[in-house]
Scaffold this active site. Structure first.
Site, PDB file in Angstrom:
ATOM      1  N   GLY A  80     -34.439  14.300  98.557  1.00 46.75           N
ATOM      2  CA  GLY A  80     -35.727  13.736  98.120  1.00 46.75           C
ATOM      3  C   GLY A  80     -36.855  14.739  98.339  1.00 46.75           C
ATOM      4  O   GLY A  80     -37.775  14.847  97.518  1.00 46.75           O
ATOM      5  N   ASP A  81     -36.783  15.470  99.438  1.00 41.94           N
ATOM      6  CA  ASP A  81     -37.813  16.473  99.744  1.00 41.94           C
ATOM      7  C   ASP A  81     -37.739  17.622  98.725  1.00 41.94           C
ATOM      8  O   ASP A  81     -38.763  18.117  98.258  1.00 41.94           O
ATOM      9  CB  ASP A  81     -37.609  17.029 101.161  1.00 41.94           C
ATOM     10  CG  ASP A  81     -37.512  15.904 102.186  1.00 41.94           C
ATOM     11  OD1 ASP A  81     -38.153  14.853 101.969  1.00 41.94           O
ATOM     12  OD2 ASP A  81     -36.777  16.063 103.182  1.00 41.94           O
TER      13      ASP A  81
HETATM   14  P1  ATP Z   1     -34.042  12.362 101.637  1.00 40.02           P
HETATM   15  O1  ATP Z   1     -34.850  11.260 102.271  1.00 40.02           O
HETATM   16  O2  ATP Z   1     -32.808  12.727 102.413  1.00 40.02           O
HETATM   17  O3  ATP Z   1     -34.858  13.573 101.298  1.00 40.02           O
HETATM   18  P2  ATP Z   1     -34.002  10.575  99.339  1.00 40.02           P
HETATM   19  O4  ATP Z   1     -33.286   9.320  99.691  1.00 40.02           O
HETATM   20  O5  ATP Z   1     -35.480  10.556  99.341  1.00 40.02           O
HETATM   21  O6  ATP Z   1     -33.484  11.795 100.235  1.00 40.02           O
HETATM   22  P3  ATP Z   1     -32.299  10.729  96.986  1.00 40.02           P
HETATM   23  O7  ATP Z   1     -32.639   9.594  96.097  1.00 40.02           O
HETATM   24  O8  ATP Z   1     -31.059  10.616  97.803  1.00 40.02           O
HETATM   25  O9  ATP Z   1     -33.569  11.082  97.876  1.00 40.02           O
HETATM   26  O10 ATP Z   1     -32.146  12.075  96.125  1.00 40.02           O
HETATM   27  C1  ATP Z   1     -33.187  12.685  95.407  1.00 40.02           C
HETATM   28  C2  ATP Z   1     -32.623  13.329  94.161  1.00 40.02           C
HETATM   29  O11 ATP Z   1     -31.646  14.330  94.536  1.00 40.02           O
HETATM   30  C3  ATP Z   1     -31.887  12.370  93.228  1.00 40.02           C
HETATM   31  O12 ATP Z   1     -32.771  11.732  92.332  1.00 40.02           O
HETATM   32  C4  ATP Z   1     -30.908  13.327  92.536  1.00 40.02           C
HETATM   33  O13 ATP Z   1     -31.569  14.048  91.525  1.00 40.02           O
HETATM   34  C5  ATP Z   1     -30.536  14.301  93.654  1.00 40.02           C
HETATM   35  N1  ATP Z   1     -29.340  13.829  94.406  1.00 40.02           N
HETATM   36  C6  ATP Z   1     -29.291  13.248  95.624  1.00 40.02           C
HETATM   37  N2  ATP Z   1     -28.025  12.942  95.984  1.00 40.02           N
HETATM   38  C7  ATP Z   1     -27.242  13.352  94.969  1.00 40.02           C
HETATM   39  C8  ATP Z   1     -25.823  13.329  94.727  1.00 40.02           C
HETATM   40  N3  ATP Z   1     -24.961  12.811  95.605  1.00 40.02           N
HETATM   41  N4  ATP Z   1     -25.380  13.844  93.562  1.00 40.02           N
HETATM   42  C9  ATP Z   1     -26.236  14.369  92.648  1.00 40.02           C
HETATM   43  N5  ATP Z   1     -27.576  14.428  92.825  1.00 40.02           N
HETATM   44  C10 ATP Z   1     -28.069  13.927  93.959  1.00 40.02           C
END
Ligand code: ATP
Length: 310
Positions: free
Chosen positions: A250-251
């Site tokens: 997400g970051d």
């Molecule tokens: P964090 O809090 O750890 O930074 P988050 O929960 O805010 O993460 P996610 O929704 O998990 O963010 O991921 C952000 C983006 O990263 C997704 O929209 C996607 O583009 C990419 N991404 C994350 N996990 C995956 C995965 N397993 N496979 C492919 N792309 C991924």
């Protein structure tokens, strides 16, 4: 210039283990230690994309010194306020079954430290076009602190992007940030629902944008993302990849958005950059790290569609 705000940074320690059992002794063969907290992950990825980044927030004690050294290694400008308390450490234990995390609360911020931070923040606003604020609020700061930062940034005509959760996010959006980036879970909490379907999510997201947030970037892990404004909804479908460590995706996504927006790319391209940076982080062992060549390859595989009828 881009400035990142990390009010509660941490040394993130990650142990990779074959299994993790409560009450047992484990020997970690693989240890990863990074200057973390969400804001520093964003900073590193922006720097990998070639942007000039200035980092601010609070750093204290030996842990703070360690993080300051890492900023130097990564060529990130250090505008952190020194504080009396000790910067926290957070522990993640990674096994094939998932991740267990132990997060310290972090140091208390005194009134004098808060005041000093706001002085530095105001001087940063003179130079930075984008302010990216991420992570939890440390104790001692009021829950509306992000609202205050957003208000000040807006008064100066700066883009203020906010990635936080819970009450900090609920109060922060009162400052009408340029962008918020909740994941699905954070979004459900924000709107007070336990689970909702995609259509309903889009409606709620657009409602938030009609109340003054310019963009809501809703990240959905391997299912891609939505980019919502009051007049448009874009949905990114991403290809399946082998995820090694999705922490910090997400970051990285936020860094990708900021980079592409600052280059004045189209909204479709901006969303692709955001997703591709998240994917590249997920594909890497490291937290808050991307490979720019891989990002370019992923961009070509991402499909963005406009949702026109809700
Ligand atoms: P964090 O809090 O750890 O930074 P988050 O929960 O805010 O993460 P996610 O929704 O998990 O963010 O991921 C952000 C983006 O990263 C997704 O929209 C996607 O583009 C990419 N991404 C994350 N996990 C995956 C995965 N397993 N496979 C492919 N792309 C991924």
């Amino acid at each position: 210039m881009i400035a990142t705000v990390s009010l509660n940074p941490s040394i993130d320690v990650r142990y990779s283990l074959p299994v993790f059992q409560i009450g047992q002794i484990h020997r970690a063969a693989s240890i990863d230690k990074t200057a973390g907290g969400k804001g520093l992950n964003v900073s590193r990825v922006l720097s990998q994309l070639g942007m000039k980044v200035s980092c601010t927030g609070f750093l204290g004690g030996k842990n703070g010194e360690w993080i300051a050294d890492r900023l130097q290694d990564s060529m990130l400008e250090n505008r952190f306020i020194p504080i009396k308390g000790e910067t926290r450490s957070c522990l993640a234990i990674l096994t094939e079954d998932g991740q267990t995390e132990i997060l310290e609360q972090g140091p208390y911020i005194s009134e004098d430290e808060r005041k000093l931070f706001l002085e530095i923040y105001d001087s940063i606003l003179e130079e930075a076009d984008y302010i990216v604020a991420s992570g939890s609020l440390p104790t001692g700061l009021e829950q509306s602190f992000y609202q205050l930062l957003a208000d000040r940034a807006k008064q100066k005509g700066r883009y203020f992007l906010l990635d936080t959760s819970g009450i900090g996010l609920a109060q922060g959006i009162q400052g009408k940030p340029f962008l918020i980036k909740p994941n699905k879970e954070e979004f459900c909490k924000l709107i007070g629902k336990s689970h909702i379907e995609l259509d309903e999510m889009m409606e709620y997201a657009q409602e938030i944008c009609k109340n003054g947030v310019e963009y809501l970037l809703l990240s959905m892990g391997k299912e891609g993302a939505l980019l919502v404004s009051k007049s448009r909804i874009l949905k990114a479908d991403i290809p399946v990849i082998k995820a090694m460590n999705p922490v910090g995706s997400g970051d990285s996504m936020l860094a990708g958005f900021t980079f592409a927006h600052s280059k004045e790319y189209s909204l479709e391209e901006v969303l692709k950059w955001a997703c591709a940076c998240g994917m590249s982080n997920a594909a890497s062992e490291k937290t808050g790290s991307i490979n720019p060549l891989e990002v370019q390859q992923f961009i070509n595989l991402i499909k963005v569609v406009e949702i026109t009828n809700l």
